[in-house]
Every structure is written in structure tokens, then in C-alpha cells.
Design a protein around this motif. Structure first.
Motif, PDB file in Angstrom:
ATOM      1  N   HIS A 118     -54.347  19.661  -6.097  1.00  0.00           N
ATOM      2  CA  HIS A 118     -53.676  18.537  -6.760  1.00  0.00           C
ATOM      3  C   HIS A 118     -52.341  18.229  -6.077  1.00  0.00           C
ATOM      4  O   HIS A 118     -52.024  17.062  -5.785  1.00  0.00           O
ATOM      5  CB  HIS A 118     -53.454  18.849  -8.235  1.00  0.00           C
ATOM      6  CG  HIS A 118     -52.583  17.843  -8.926  1.00  0.00           C
ATOM      7  ND1 HIS A 118     -53.045  16.607  -9.292  1.00  0.00           N
ATOM      8  CD2 HIS A 118     -51.271  17.879  -9.270  1.00  0.00           C
ATOM      9  CE1 HIS A 118     -52.054  15.924  -9.856  1.00  0.00           C
ATOM     10  NE2 HIS A 118     -50.978  16.674  -9.855  1.00  0.00           N
ATOM     11  N   VAL A 119     -51.553  19.244  -5.800  1.00  0.00           N
ATOM     12  CA  VAL A 119     -50.249  19.039  -5.152  1.00  0.00           C
ATOM     13  C   VAL A 119     -50.453  18.505  -3.733  1.00  0.00           C
ATOM     14  O   VAL A 119     -49.722  17.617  -3.281  1.00  0.00           O
ATOM     15  CB  VAL A 119     -49.442  20.355  -5.125  1.00  0.00           C
ATOM     16  CG1 VAL A 119     -48.126  20.167  -4.374  1.00  0.00           C
ATOM     17  CG2 VAL A 119     -49.157  20.834  -6.547  1.00  0.00           C
ATOM     18  N   HIS A 158     -45.041  27.446  -5.918  1.00  0.00           N
ATOM     19  CA  HIS A 158     -43.628  27.099  -6.086  1.00  0.00           C
ATOM     20  C   HIS A 158     -43.116  26.375  -4.842  1.00  0.00           C
ATOM     21  O   HIS A 158     -42.439  25.349  -4.935  1.00  0.00           O
ATOM     22  CB  HIS A 158     -42.810  28.366  -6.340  1.00  0.00           C
ATOM     23  CG  HIS A 158     -41.331  28.130  -6.411  1.00  0.00           C
ATOM     24  ND1 HIS A 158     -40.687  27.809  -7.578  1.00  0.00           N
ATOM     25  CD2 HIS A 158     -40.379  28.163  -5.445  1.00  0.00           C
ATOM     26  CE1 HIS A 158     -39.387  27.647  -7.314  1.00  0.00           C
ATOM     27  NE2 HIS A 158     -39.178  27.858  -6.036  1.00  0.00           N
ATOM     28  N   TYR A 159     -43.452  26.905  -3.673  1.00  0.00           N
ATOM     29  CA  TYR A 159     -43.008  26.284  -2.422  1.00  0.00           C
ATOM     30  C   TYR A 159     -43.643  24.905  -2.245  1.00  0.00           C
ATOM     31  O   TYR A 159     -42.991  23.951  -1.819  1.00  0.00           O
ATOM     32  CB  TYR A 159     -43.369  27.186  -1.243  1.00  0.00           C
ATOM     33  CG  TYR A 159     -42.880  26.659   0.090  1.00  0.00           C
ATOM     34  CD1 TYR A 159     -41.600  26.965   0.544  1.00  0.00           C
ATOM     35  CD2 TYR A 159     -43.700  25.848   0.885  1.00  0.00           C
ATOM     36  CE1 TYR A 159     -41.136  26.480   1.760  1.00  0.00           C
ATOM     37  CE2 TYR A 159     -43.252  25.352   2.099  1.00  0.00           C
ATOM     38  CZ  TYR A 159     -41.962  25.671   2.529  1.00  0.00           C
ATOM     39  OH  TYR A 159     -41.508  25.174   3.716  1.00  0.00           O
ATOM     40  N   LEU A 168     -43.117  18.971  -2.247  1.00  0.00           N
ATOM     41  CA  LEU A 168     -43.511  17.677  -2.796  1.00  0.00           C
ATOM     42  C   LEU A 168     -42.312  16.936  -3.374  1.00  0.00           C
ATOM     43  O   LEU A 168     -42.128  15.736  -3.129  1.00  0.00           O
ATOM     44  CB  LEU A 168     -44.593  17.852  -3.859  1.00  0.00           C
ATOM     45  CG  LEU A 168     -44.990  16.596  -4.640  1.00  0.00           C
ATOM     46  CD1 LEU A 168     -45.469  15.497  -3.703  1.00  0.00           C
ATOM     47  CD2 LEU A 168     -46.057  16.927  -5.684  1.00  0.00           C
ATOM     48  N   ALA A 169     -41.477  17.666  -4.139  1.00  0.00           N
ATOM     49  CA  ALA A 169     -40.281  17.046  -4.718  1.00  0.00           C
ATOM     50  C   ALA A 169     -39.346  16.542  -3.617  1.00  0.00           C
ATOM     51  O   ALA A 169     -38.769  15.442  -3.730  1.00  0.00           O
ATOM     52  CB  ALA A 169     -39.560  18.055  -5.609  1.00  0.00           C
ATOM     53  N   PHE A 170     -39.222  17.311  -2.550  1.00  0.00           N
ATOM     54  CA  PHE A 170     -38.359  16.909  -1.435  1.00  0.00           C
ATOM     55  C   PHE A 170     -38.911  15.656  -0.751  1.00  0.00           C
ATOM     56  O   PHE A 170     -38.169  14.714  -0.463  1.00  0.00           O
ATOM     57  CB  PHE A 170     -38.250  18.056  -0.429  1.00  0.00           C
ATOM     58  CG  PHE A 170     -37.711  17.652   0.912  1.00  0.00           C
ATOM     59  CD1 PHE A 170     -36.374  17.302   1.059  1.00  0.00           C
ATOM     60  CD2 PHE A 170     -38.541  17.597   2.020  1.00  0.00           C
ATOM     61  CE1 PHE A 170     -35.875  16.916   2.291  1.00  0.00           C
ATOM     62  CE2 PHE A 170     -38.048  17.206   3.253  1.00  0.00           C
ATOM     63  CZ  PHE A 170     -36.705  16.867   3.385  1.00  0.00           C
ATOM     64  N   VAL A 192     -35.845  25.173 -10.915  1.00  0.00           N
ATOM     65  CA  VAL A 192     -36.600  24.206 -11.696  1.00  0.00           C
ATOM     66  C   VAL A 192     -36.819  22.981 -10.821  1.00  0.00           C
ATOM     67  O   VAL A 192     -35.881  22.266 -10.489  1.00  0.00           O
ATOM     68  CB  VAL A 192     -35.838  23.797 -12.973  1.00  0.00           C
ATOM     69  CG1 VAL A 192     -36.653  22.782 -13.756  1.00  0.00           C
ATOM     70  CG2 VAL A 192     -35.549  25.022 -13.823  1.00  0.00           C
ATOM     71  N   THR A 193     -38.051  22.749 -10.411  1.00  0.00           N
ATOM     72  CA  THR A 193     -38.366  21.611  -9.571  1.00  0.00           C
ATOM     73  C   THR A 193     -39.586  20.911 -10.155  1.00  0.00           C
ATOM     74  O   THR A 193     -40.648  21.519 -10.285  1.00  0.00           O
ATOM     75  CB  THR A 193     -38.681  22.057  -8.142  1.00  0.00           C
ATOM     76  OG1 THR A 193     -37.586  22.856  -7.659  1.00  0.00           O
ATOM     77  CG2 THR A 193     -38.893  20.871  -7.235  1.00  0.00           C
ATOM     78  N   LEU A 194     -39.429  19.651 -10.514  1.00  0.00           N
ATOM     79  CA  LEU A 194     -40.562  18.911 -11.052  1.00  0.00           C
ATOM     80  C   LEU A 194     -41.466  18.432  -9.929  1.00  0.00           C
ATOM     81  O   LEU A 194     -41.018  17.840  -8.966  1.00  0.00           O
ATOM     82  CB  LEU A 194     -40.075  17.702 -11.864  1.00  0.00           C
ATOM     83  CG  LEU A 194     -39.331  18.034 -13.168  1.00  0.00           C
ATOM     84  CD1 LEU A 194     -38.918  16.748 -13.837  1.00  0.00           C
ATOM     85  CD2 LEU A 194     -40.201  18.861 -14.096  1.00  0.00           C
TER      86      LEU A 194
END
Length: 493
Positions: free
Chosen positions: A343-344, A373-374, A379-381, A490-492
Motif C-alpha cells: 500500500h505504501v 516506519h522508514y 512517503l511523507a517526505f 510520529v509521521t503520517l
């Protein structure tokens, strides 16, 4: 025997699938998924077998291309159905557990409605019907595959094969080779020219390099010469004359009695008509009959220089690009055992804008850091980087492909911006920087001032290294809240 067995088993499979589809006027989602999986498996067998064969029949190659594209669409549709939340409840429940916190994974925009659910099911049915029809039509092609020789002496895992060979250009390769091998009994008065056009980084040089390495081409031409540039000087033309003259002197001792030559002209910018006319005139004067010219460039203006229909290379479709990225990212790991990762990955691939170098760098980075987590942090970045797209209307990776200034940012330091000024290609004989772009963009390496980084070294011909000139700048007004949240873990996604 294995191909004949595959045909028989495939026919039985297809008939049973057709029976199941006819039996269920409105098949359920699990039934459609099961049918599509079986059809995709048969398509994969045919495509994998064909990729390892030396196919020269143009009709077979066109049919294989259609089947392969249909297979990529099928895998993408299946992955979308399996790994994207289909409703709001699924979205709420899709929680990824990480080392010290829980991170909620956002779904794709528009998947929250029941209409989207129906749309995906309809798409599953459409892809299933289309792919089943293609496989039925490919029965004769599978039989003819037996007469095509093998290209590889040993089997490869798909991710190793994709990482070390040219992906998805089998048809184009054979079209170019057929042009080069075509000879006229008494020679042609005109020097034949094939233009190859396409956007930057689409694989024009890679295609030509693979063609030139083909044994049929190397046996056909006594010499292959290369010219690269856009404003060819008198010195360049003199070098071309000298190359032809040297070959003329050695022609008697060459196995190829005709002494025909191949000239590859790689343009790095537009070529005006006067310069082309001078180059063509010199080539026609010094190159023997049945010699050929290939000219590659980004501008469609070069099409008029051709004596035959130009070959136009296009970027991959999103479905094909996803298959390429997913295969490289997961390697020998079964994606179905890591559904949250898939999914990610489907979200990350949307941020890459079809860039091949970007896909390769990102895929290897994710595979080396196989941690949810990485992946979510990356993805957030990448979402943060592509937020600038709405302001400038141009994607950073598109700007890089066009060799224009681009802003990429740094994952380790949200308050800093990584600026790419330009990118250049270097041959295997030239020196390259020791610092890699992923070490600066995703790691803690921080050079000062303007510096060069190695973006990628291709493991396939022509083995170019891509070097970027960069600079790290401080961003003004960066939100410190985001920085604190990332430090707290915490990273969405």
C-alpha cells in the motif's frame, strides 16, 4: 514439451474460467479476484518465456507487446483492489504499527465512496475479459515460440533480470535491427537514416547500445562510429572522414567484404538543417553502399531527416511503471506477505512521475531499509517535496528529466532544501563523485557549497553514470512543528 504442456493446461484453465464467468451473472469480488489471478499466471508464463527468446517475427512481437501491456494492467488493477481501502471503515481500520507509535495510513483520494468500490469491480471484470481474450488469441504465438532460440543461458529471478537488462523494449529493438540488416542487392543511392525520438531519459541511448551489441548487427557492419553533440564542427566532420578512410584501407582484411558502416548520431540539443545537410553530405561521400545512420534526439524536428519512418519512444504507462517499481522494490520477497508495504509503495510510486532513475534509486533504498516506519517516513517526505508541484505546476522529477533546476529537499533536515542545478552523463572511462545523491537526500551526508553527486550508474549498456550538480540551502519559514513531530517519531503516511 514444457510449452506444449503450458498450452494444454492454459486452454483448460481458460475454459474453466469462462465457465465460471458464464455461470455467475454477477460474480462476487473474491470470484473475480481468483479468476484474474489464474489468467495473470498464464499470461506471466507466456511473457516470461517470450522474454527469454530471440523473436524476429514482427507480428508476434506486436502481439506479445499487447499481451504484456494487458498483463501489467491486470497486475495494477489487482493490486489496487487488494491493497487500497475500498470504503471508510477499511480506511479507519488500516493502521500500521511502528516501533514506538501507531501511524495511520491515508488512502488514495476518492476510494472512500461506494461508487469507487463499484468502479474497481467493473475494472476487474473488464481487465479479466480483455486478458482472457488476448490469451485465447495467443495460442498460435505460443506454438511458434518453440522455434525461437533462447537468449539466456540460465534462468534469472525477475528482479535481477529487470535490474540488469533493458525493460520493455523488445519490439523496438527488433524494429531497429531489421532496419539495419535490410540491404539492397545493388546498394541504395541514398544513405538510409532512422530517426529515434523521445523525451529525455526515456532510453534512446540504451536502446541503441543494445542494438549495437547484438551479434547480428556486429557481424553485418565492419565498423560502428558514434558522434555526440548538436553543433558539429569541421573537426567532427574531419574525424568522420578519417574514420571512413581508415575502414576503407582495412576493408580487404575484414570478413565483411562490403565494408559497410553504421554511424550513430546522438543529439544533445536541436540540430539545424544546414548542419545536418553538411553531416549527411560528408557521410554519403565517404560511407560505402548499404551503410546506415541512426540519429537520436528529443526534438521531433529530426523526423524530417529520416529516409524511413521514425521510431518514437514513449514513457511507460503507470501500470507498467508500477510493475517495474514493485518488482525491483520487493525483489525475491513475496509482496502478499507484506500488504501494508505494498500500500505504501503504491503511494510512493505516484510521487515519482514515471522517472526511471528515480524509480531505481527509490526501489533499492526501500529494499535495503525494509521497515514500515522508514517507508512511511519516505512517503511523507516525498509528499512534502511534491507539494511544490501545485505552485509551479511542474513535477521535480520532470524538471530533472528536462535537465532544469529542481528542488528536492532533505529527509533528515526539513529546514534545508537540496537544489539540483543540472545533470550530465558520463562514460565509464570518466571519473564520477564518491557521494551518492541518496546519501544527501535521504541520509546525513552534507557537503558544503556547490558539489557534485552520483545519481545513478547504469548496469546495462551504454553504462552511463548520471552526475548532478547540487547545493544545500536553508529554507526560510520552515514549520518547526513538522520537525518536532518527526523527532518524536510520529509521521503520517
Amino acid at each position: 514439451m514444457e510449452i506444449l504442456l503450458s498450452v494444454v493446461l492454459g486452454e483448460l484453465t481458460t475454459r474453466s474460467i469462462d465457465f465460471l464467468i458464464r455461470k455467475c451473472s454477477k460474480p462476487s469480488a473474491p470470484e473475480l479476484e481468483d479468476c484474474l489471478c489464474r489468467v495473470l499466471l498464464r499470461a506471466q508464463v507466456i511473457v516470461d518465456e517470450a522474454m527469454g527468446r530471440h523473436i524476429t517475427n514482427q507480428a508476434m512481437l506486436h502481439q506479445l507487446n499487447m499481451l504484456r501491456d494487458g498483463m501489467y494492467r491486470g497486475y495494477y488493477t489487482l493490486d489496487t483492489f487488494r491493497h487500497q481501502p475500498h470504503n471508510e471503515e477499511a480506511t479507519k481500520d488500516k493502521i500500521v504499527s511502528q516501533t514506538s507509535f501507531l501511524s495511520k495510513v491515508n488512502s488514495v483520494k476518492g476510494l472512500h465512496s461506494s461508487n469507487r468500490n463499484i468502479e474497481i469491480l467493473e475494472q476487474l471484470q473488464k481487465v479479466l475479459n480483455s486478458l482472457s481474450s488476448m490469451i485465447n488469441d495467443a495460442e498460435e504465438m505460443v506454438m511458434f515460440l518453440m522455434s525461437s532460440p533462447h537468449m539466456y543461458s540460465q534462468p534469472y529471478s525477475m528482479h535481477i533480470q529487470l535490474g540488469n537488462c533493458m525493460f520493455g523494449r523488445q519490439l523496438e529493438t527488433e524494429l531497429v535491427i531489421n532496419f539495419l540488416l535490410q540491404s539492397w542487392p545493388h546498394g541504395s543511392e541514398e544513405l538510409e537514416v532512422l530517426p529515434i525520438v523521445g523525451p529525455g531519459r526515456v532510453g534512446k541511448s540504451t536502446l541503441v547500445a543494445h542494438v549495437c551489441k547484438d551479434e547480428r548487427v556486429r557481424d553485418h557492419f565492419s565498423k560502428i562510429m558514434f558522434l555526440k553533440g548538436h553543433d558539429f564542427t569541421d573537426d567532427d566532420l574531419a574525424t568522420l572522414r578519417q574514420g571512413c578512410a581508415t575502414e576503407h584501407e582495412n576493408r580487404v582484411s575484414n570478413i565483411n567484404k562490403d565494408g559497410r558502416l553504421l554511424l550513430v548520431v546522438e543529439l544533445v540539443d536541436d540540430l539545424d538543417e544546414n548542419t545536418w545537410n553538411k553531416l549527411y553530405f560528408v557521410s554519403k561521400q565517404c560511407m560505402p553502399s548499404n551503410s546506415k545512420i541512426i540519429i537520436t534526439g528529443c526534438s521531433e524536428k529530426i523526423i524530417k531527416f529520416g529516409t524511413t519512418e521514425a521510431l518514437s519512444l514513449k514513457n511507460m504507462s503507470h501500470e507498467t511503471y508500477w510493475y517495474f517499481f514493485k518488482t525491483l522494490t520487493f525483489g525475491s520477497t513475496d509482496p502478499e506477505m507484506h500488504k501494508n508495504f505494498v500500500h505504501v509503495a503504491m503511494e510512493i510510486v505516484k510521487m515519482l512521475s514515471g522517472c526511471l532513475i528515480g524509480a531505481t534509486i527509490t526501489a533499492y533504498l526501500l529494499r535495503d531499509n525494509f521497515d514500515i516506519h522508514y517507508w512511511c517516513k519516505m512517503l511523507a517526505f516525498m509528499r512534502r517535496v511534491t507539494q511544490h508541484v501545485s505552485k509551479s505546476s511542474e513535477h521535480p522529477f520532470d524538471l530533472i528529466s528536462e535537465n532544469r533546476l529542481a528542488h528536492l529537499g532533505r529527509m533528515a533536515s526539513p529546514s534545508e532544501d537540496l537544489v539540483l542545478y543540472n545533470q550530465s552523463e558520463r562514460s565509464p572511462q570518466e571519473d564520477v563523485p564518491n557521494v551518492r545523491i541518496q546519501d544527501v537526500m535521504y541520509g546525513s551526508v552534507k557537503p558544503h557549497g556547490r558539489f557534485e553527486v552520483l545519481a545513478w550508474t547504469s548496469p546495462i549498456p551504454p553504462y552511463y553514470s548520471y552526475v548532478s550538480t547540487c547545493e544545500i540551502r536553508d529554507l526560510k519559514g520552515t514549520a518547526t512543528k513538522r520537525k518536532r513531530s518527526e523527532k518524536n517519531g510520529v509521521t503520517l503516511c
